[in-house]
Write an enzyme that holds these catalytic residues in place. Structure first.
Site: not given
Ligand code: NAD
Length: 501
Positions: A193, A210, A244, A188-189
């Site tokens: 992270g 990731e 990503c 995720g973001n």
């Molecule tokens: P998302 O909103 O689905 O969040 C990812 C996860 O984090 C979810 O399961 C969500 O429930 C959890 N989450 C969200 N807020 C939270 C919090 N405050 N506390 C705990 N958990 C929480 O996805 P996203 O973050 O919008 O994804 C997009 C980002 O992820 C982009 O930055 C993208 O580049 C990155 N990404 C990276 C990869 C990789 O393999 N490196 C792959 C896909 C996406």
């Protein structure tokens, strides 16, 4: 319904029972997971399309088919991966057994993201199962159809004591993160992270993060611009830019930018026709929040191609921006949408400075036929991955680790790296309780002496190995060390005898 603490306790009991240790059990689970994917590929594909509105081709190739192949690769290789590795032995341990034993961490938490909702849950899950962990899987709430399908299907195919799905949003994830895990794998973001990293530190739980960020593309004058345009746009406009590792911005000279934009126009017409909105091969933005965030990035920009949008359809036309300044809003955050800004720079050196002045990217893309330029970027920049003359394709090369560095993440996976990520590599030294070994090792025991110290210093001194005769020189030195120790011991005895006479 179980609480997060009950779920984690159940996963821990299952791990402690030792059931996941055997090859037979892991193989059975991996085969069942493959069966799940094969028997439910339509259901999974439909859920992805409902959640993210990507073309069927992308849902199948980048997610369902990708995961099936990942599982097949595990089936073919798991037995070998589980074997203890036999590293080289330093001379001091030449008579001993030295192994690296992969062992599961225990209970792993896997948190998936919405943009590839099947792949980002099942690919890490398969690595965790292969390595012998029990798992709590938390799919993204932003892809609710996929999350529901996974929660329904996984218990039907996998051991339900070992593998659990918890669905929910921030409150549920926060509650999960309060529990003790032995490994956390998050996609995720970057901002979340950091929350994950902080939560993991409570129990010093190891993590893979990731994450994302801005992945640059450098194009030089030696590149074929029609080919380059196709390969860049493939990465930028797949999943409507919500990948990503999508190329985030272009760095090139003004002259190349003009020609590149023309090449992009030709390519887009060929792919999507005159009316892109009607093309079945172009996706949509996941929700209104992301739509508004992306459209805002267009404000005040110089649009070279595209720029139309429709909030009711969550449609943003593939868009290229020219003469973008480093201070423009579009250059301040990961775009994660179908916009491609072009920043003009003069040469490769300026591009390297531009990249190094910013956070380390998840991927770095170079388009050039000049090998010296490849080497220049390879040696003078840092990024999670680097790909020369294409975009995104490194993702499916399972013999290299996929992951970020610095702000784009930590750790990597895919192929055997997924197994390794979810395994603690236990370095193990096995010695015999024998008299010869004891004699050779005796110099370490008190009472200490100059002779003993010199012997240890000489015997353990690192020396370059001769190719083909790896241990020869060290053997000779070791032999001389043993001989000199024996000689000095004899001489000391002789001196003592003479004194007593
Ligand atoms: P998302 O909103 O689905 O969040 C990812 C996860 O984090 C979810 O399961 C969500 O429930 C959890 N989450 C969200 N807020 C939270 C919090 N405050 N506390 C705990 N958990 C929480 O996805 P996203 O973050 O919008 O994804 C997009 C980002 O992820 C982009 O930055 C993208 O580049 C990155 N990404 C990276 C990869 C990789 O393999 N490196 C792959 C896909 C996406």
């Amino acid at each position: 319904m179980s609480t997060p603490s009950e779920t984690v306790a159940a996963a821990r009991d299952a791990f402690n029972s030792g059931v996941t240790k055997s090859y037979a059990f892991r193989l059975k689970q991996i085969k069942s997971l493959l069966k799940l994917v094969e028997e439910n590929k339509e259901i999974l594909t439909e859920a992805i399309i409902k959640d993210v509105r990507k073309p069927k081709f992308e849902a199948v190739i980048f997610e369902v088919n990708y995961v099936a192949n990942d599982l097949r690769n595990i089936i073919f290789n798991l037995e070998e991966w589980m074997q203890p590795q036999k590293p080289d032995k330093p001379l001091t341990f030449i008579m001993d057994t030295v192994i690296i034993q992969p062992e599961p961490y225990g209970v792993a938490l896997i948190i998936g993201a919405w943009n590839y909702p099947v792949q980002l849950c099942l690919a890490p899950l398969s690595g965790a199962i292969a390595a012998g962990n029990t798992v709590v899987l938390k799919p993204s709430e932003i892809a609710p159809n996929t999350a529901k399908v996974l929660a329904e299907l996984l218990p039907k195919y996998l051991d339900s004591k070992c593998y659990h799905v918890v669905n929910g949003g921030i409150p549920e994830t926060t509650e999960l993160l309060e529990q003790r895990f032995d490994y956390i794998f998050y996609t995720g973001n970057c901002n979340v992270g950091k929350i994950i990293h902080r939560a993991a530190s409570k129990y010093l739980t190891p993590v893979t993060l990731e994450l994302g960020g801005k992945s640059p593309v450098y194009i030089d004058s030696t590149a074929d611009l029609d080919l380059t345009a196709a390969r860049v746009l493939f990465g930028r406009f797949a999943n409507a830019g919500q990948s990503c590792i999508a190329p985030d911005y272009i760095l090139c000279s003004k002259e190349i930018a003009t020609k590149f934009i023309e090449a992009c126009k030709r390519c887009m017409t060929k792919w999507y026709g005159e009316n892109i909105k009607e093309s079945p091969d172009y996706g949509r933005i996941v929700n209104r929040n992301h739509f508004q965030r992306i459209v805002k990035l267009l404000e005040g920009s110089k649009i070279a191609v595209g720029g139309k949008h429709d909030i009711d359809d969550l449609y943003i036309e593939p868009t290229i921006l020219q003469e973008v300044k480093p201070t423009d809003p579009v250059m301040q955050e990961e775009i994660f949408g179908p916009i491609l800004p072009i920043v003009n720079i003069d040469n490769a050196g300026n591009a390297i400075d531009f990249i190094n002045d910013r956070e380390k990217p998840l991927a770095l893309y170079i388009f050039s036929n000049d090998k010296t330029i490849h080497d220049l970027f390879l040696k003078n920049t840092s990024s999670g991955n680097m790909l020369i003359n294409d975009t995104m394709m490194h993702f499916s090369c399972e013999t290299i680790p996929f992951g970020g560095v610095g702000n784009s993440g930590m750790g990597g996976y895919h192929g055997k790296f997924s197994f390794d990520t979810f395994s603690h590599m236990k370095g193990t030294l096995i010695k015999k309780l024998d008299k010869v070994g004891e004699y050779l090792n005796a110099a370490r025991y008190p009472p200490f002496s100059e002779g003993k110290m010199n012997f240890v210093v000489n015997a353990t001194k690192k020396r370059p190995s001769i190719p083909g005769l790896r241990y020869f020189s060290t053997f000779v030195i070791f032999g001389l060390g043993v001989a000199s120790a024996l000689i000095s011991k004899c001489m000391l005895k002789c001196i003592e005898n003479r004194k007593n006479e």
